[in-house]
Design a protein around this motif. Sequence first.
Motif, short mmCIF file in Angstrom:
data_model
loop_
_atom_site.label_atom_id
_atom_site.label_comp_id
_atom_site.label_asym_id
_atom_site.label_seq_id
_atom_site.Cartn_x
_atom_site.Cartn_y
_atom_site.Cartn_z
N ASN A 98 -6.24 0.88 -4.05
CA ASN A 98 -7.03 -0.31 -3.76
C ASN A 98 -6.16 -1.55 -3.80
N LEU A 147 -3.80 0.64 -8.30
CA LEU A 147 -4.67 -0.53 -8.19
C LEU A 147 -3.83 -1.80 -8.25
N ILE A 155 -14.99 -0.90 -5.97
CA ILE A 155 -15.02 0.34 -6.75
C ILE A 155 -15.81 0.11 -8.04
N THR A 198 0.83 -1.20 0.00
CA THR A 198 0.00 0.00 0.00
C THR A 198 0.86 1.25 0.00
N SER A 232 -7.48 -4.23 -1.99
CA SER A 232 -8.47 -5.15 -1.43
C SER A 232 -9.12 -5.99 -2.52
N SER A 275 -7.54 4.89 0.90
CA SER A 275 -7.01 3.54 0.75
C SER A 275 -8.05 2.53 1.23
N ILE A 276 -8.33 1.53 0.40
CA ILE A 276 -9.40 0.58 0.67
C ILE A 276 -8.87 -0.69 1.31
N HIS A 277 -9.46 -1.03 2.46
CA HIS A 277 -9.08 -2.26 3.19
C HIS A 277 -10.32 -2.95 3.73
#
Length: 337
Positions: free
Chosen positions: A233, A259, A240, A112, A235, A204-206
């Motif tokens: 992203n 990504l 999305i 990340t 995850s 930031s996607i988790h």
Amino acid sequence: MQVAILDDWEDAAARFLAWNDLPASVDVTVFRDHVPDEQELVERLRPFDAVMVMRERTPLPAEVLTRLPNLRLLVSSGGRNASIDMDAATQQGVAVCSVPSPRMSDSVAELTFGLMLSLARGIPQQERGLRSGEWGGTVGISLSGKTIGLLGLGKIGGRVASIAQVFGMRVLAWSERLTDERAEEAGARRVGLEECVRESDFVSIHLRLSDRTKGLLGASLLGLMKPTAYLVNTSRAPIIDTSALADALAERRIAGAALDVFETEPIPTDDPLLALDSGTVLTPHVGYVLDTTYEDFFTGYGEILRAWVEGSPIDALNPEALSRGPGDVRDGDEDRE
């Protein structure tokens, strides 16, 4: 016992599997390529008693599992695997075992920040420019003093939060079940979803993919992001709205995106995201692809195979399948945290 290892793109089995410790009755075949065609996959797997899958690289729906009469054991790395039809496996008498890696959170969190730094400093573009004879490029931005918004504050999100604080970043966090106590413990401030997206310089996607999180970041929420903000992203892609993201990037309504996950993997060569060079960093789902994580995965593969051959199966996610014979079909039978 005929065993298949699927999608070993990195030739990791040769390095990490303890071949000499496997029972003599175990014969392992390693496949390094990916088979997206369902019929071809069935033909490939039909002879095998056991299949080792690397995360969710190859989906195993009911349509595949019910056509594999020899299959008795599935082993998935990384714990949960949404691409395996657990009900179908259980009804077919196929035990599904998991091999978690306690070090995978660190692996994903480190990537990340690698992606964030690549966006902030334009590292891929700078490197390509240098190789083509250019010297100098764009002016980067500092992470220190910026705000990161974490969607999901579980094991991975919490690790990202701790690293962000080392960089001097302010940490906001959101998830449906997040409490003030958990946020404070992680050094973050719990906020609403819209505020988290609107106020952050990096989102930031988790989160774990679920019915609630699928399509969570659509055109509306993406429209709340700052024009100078970046999206990361690591995850799952369906969290999305990919089309809405591609539009936002093409129209430069956000600064960029990094990504590591895609709707179809491997990503098709005609995917629109591949045409978006400026402001994007794309990696081939390598969040967990690290030496420490693979050591855990392949050690676990070996332990499960040995236990199975010895007649004492371990780590089964569906232990009820162990009591069923081949074809013994019986009736009745979100945050990534």
